[in-house]
Design an enzyme around this catalytic site. Structure first.
Site, mmCIF file in Angstrom:
data_model
loop_
_atom_site.group_PDB
_atom_site.id
_atom_site.type_symbol
_atom_site.label_atom_id
_atom_site.label_comp_id
_atom_site.label_asym_id
_atom_site.label_seq_id
_atom_site.Cartn_x
_atom_site.Cartn_y
_atom_site.Cartn_z
ATOM 1 N N ARG A 1 16.053 13.440 45.967
ATOM 2 C CA ARG A 1 16.930 12.634 45.489
ATOM 3 C C ARG A 1 17.394 13.294 44.081
ATOM 4 N NH1 ARG A 1 12.905 10.050 47.401
ATOM 5 N NH2 ARG A 1 11.834 9.801 45.533
ATOM 6 N N GLU B 1 -1.241 12.372 41.457
ATOM 7 C CA GLU B 1 -2.470 11.689 41.396
ATOM 8 C C GLU B 1 -3.554 12.047 42.569
ATOM 9 O OE1 GLU B 1 -0.990 7.389 41.223
ATOM 10 O OE2 GLU B 1 -3.208 6.824 40.893
HETATM 11 P P1 AMP Z 1 6.305 12.435 38.488
HETATM 12 O O1 AMP Z 1 6.270 14.046 38.794
HETATM 13 O O2 AMP Z 1 5.114 11.783 38.419
HETATM 14 O O3 AMP Z 1 7.178 12.116 37.406
HETATM 15 O O4 AMP Z 1 7.166 12.013 39.717
HETATM 16 C C1 AMP Z 1 8.565 12.308 39.649
HETATM 17 C C2 AMP Z 1 8.937 12.495 41.264
HETATM 18 O O5 AMP Z 1 8.314 11.811 42.173
HETATM 19 C C3 AMP Z 1 10.594 12.160 41.272
HETATM 20 O O6 AMP Z 1 11.228 13.493 41.889
HETATM 21 C C4 AMP Z 1 10.607 11.124 41.759
HETATM 22 O O7 AMP Z 1 11.765 11.120 43.001
HETATM 23 C C5 AMP Z 1 9.233 10.722 42.530
HETATM 24 N N1 AMP Z 1 8.786 9.451 42.229
HETATM 25 C C6 AMP Z 1 7.803 9.282 41.333
HETATM 26 N N2 AMP Z 1 7.312 7.807 41.547
HETATM 27 C C7 AMP Z 1 8.512 7.146 42.020
HETATM 28 C C8 AMP Z 1 8.807 5.731 42.122
HETATM 29 N N3 AMP Z 1 7.886 4.772 41.682
HETATM 30 N N4 AMP Z 1 9.756 5.522 42.859
HETATM 31 C C9 AMP Z 1 10.665 6.502 43.329
HETATM 32 N N5 AMP Z 1 10.253 7.894 43.212
HETATM 33 C C10 AMP Z 1 9.561 8.119 42.669
#
Ligand code: AMP
Length: 176
Positions: A64, A101
Site C-alpha cells: 500500500r 509479532e
Molecule cells: P509495522 O512493521 O508493525 O510498523 O507494520 C507496518 C506495515 O504493516 C505497513 O506496511 C502496513 O501496511 C502494515 N500494517 C500494520 N498494521 C496495520 C494495520 N493495523 N492496518 C493496516 N496496515 C497495517
C-alpha cells in the site's frame, strides 16, 4: 495542508476488526482512495513537505505504500524506488529480515536502486510497530543512501513504532 482535509481523511479511514487475524484492527485506506479529493489531499500532504528540498527518491513499501509513494515521486519529479517482499524483485537484490509479532518477514531492494549519498524519503500507509520502515531504512543505508524522513499516512501511536525509527525524522498525517 488544511486541518479540515486531515480530519476528512481520518473520518474516511475504515476500521476492520480482526483482519487479517485477531486482535488486529486493520486500517483500511481504500475509502480514502475512492474519493479523488481525499486521495489527492493525502498525496499532497507528503508532497508539500518535500517540494522545497526535494529528495533524490521516494522509497515506497510493498504494497500500500506504493499507492502514495508513486504519486508523490511523480508530483515531485523524483525517482521512485520499490521495497518489496522477498522474491518479487527481478534484478539483483539486497535483503534484510525482521521479526513480526508472529514469524519473520524479509524485505528486498534492487542493488542499484539508491546511489551512495542520495537522500530518500520512505513512504508507507501505516506505521505500526515500526519494524517494516526500520528495515526499509536499513536497506537504503546498506546502499549508502541517507533517510531524510519516514512518512506515513497513519501512525498507531499505542504500538510505539516511532521508537524504532528514533534516529530518523518521522511524520504521520493522522494518528490514533
Ligand atoms: P509495522 O512493521 O508493525 O510498523 O507494520 C507496518 C506495515 O504493516 C505497513 O506496511 C502496513 O501496511 C502494515 N500494517 C500494520 N498494521 C496495520 C494495520 N493495523 N492496518 C493496516 N496496515 C497495517
Amino acid at each position: 495542508m488544511s486541518a479540515t482535509a486531515i480530519a476528512e481523511i481520518k473520518a474516511a479511514i475504515r476500521d476492520i476488526p480482526n483482519f487479517p487475524k485477531p486482535p488486529v484492527v486493520f486500517k483500511d485506506i481504500t475509502p480514502v482512495l475512492q474519493q479523488p479529493k481525499l486521495f489527492r489531499a493525502a498525496v499532497d500532504v507528503f508532497v508539500d513537505r518535500h517540494s522545497a528540498q526535494k529528495p533524490n527518491a521516494i522509497v515506497g513499501i510493498d504494497a500500500r505504500g506504493f499507492i502514495f509513494a508513486g504519486a508523490v515521486a511523480y508530483q515531485l519529479g523524483v525517482a521512485f524506488v520499490p521495497v518489496r517482499k522477498k522474491g518479487k524483485l527481478p534484478y539483483k537484490t539486497i535483503e534484510e529480515s525482521y521479526d513480526l509479532e508472529y514469524g519473520r518477514e524479509t524485505l528486498s531492494m534492487h542493488i542499484d536502486a539508491v546511489k551512495p549519498g542520495e537522500r530518500v524519503v520512505i513512504v508507507d500507509d501505516v506505521l505500526a510497530t515500526g519494524g517494516t520502515a526500520a528495515t526499509a531504512a536499513k536497506l537504503v543505508e546498506q546502499l549508502g543512501g541517507k533517510v531524510a524522513e519516514c512518512d506515513f499516512l497513519i501512525e498507531l501511536k499505542f504500538l510505539a513504532g516511532a521508537a524504532k525509527l528514533a534516529k530518523y525524522q518521522v511524520f504521520s498525517a493522522v494518528s490514533y
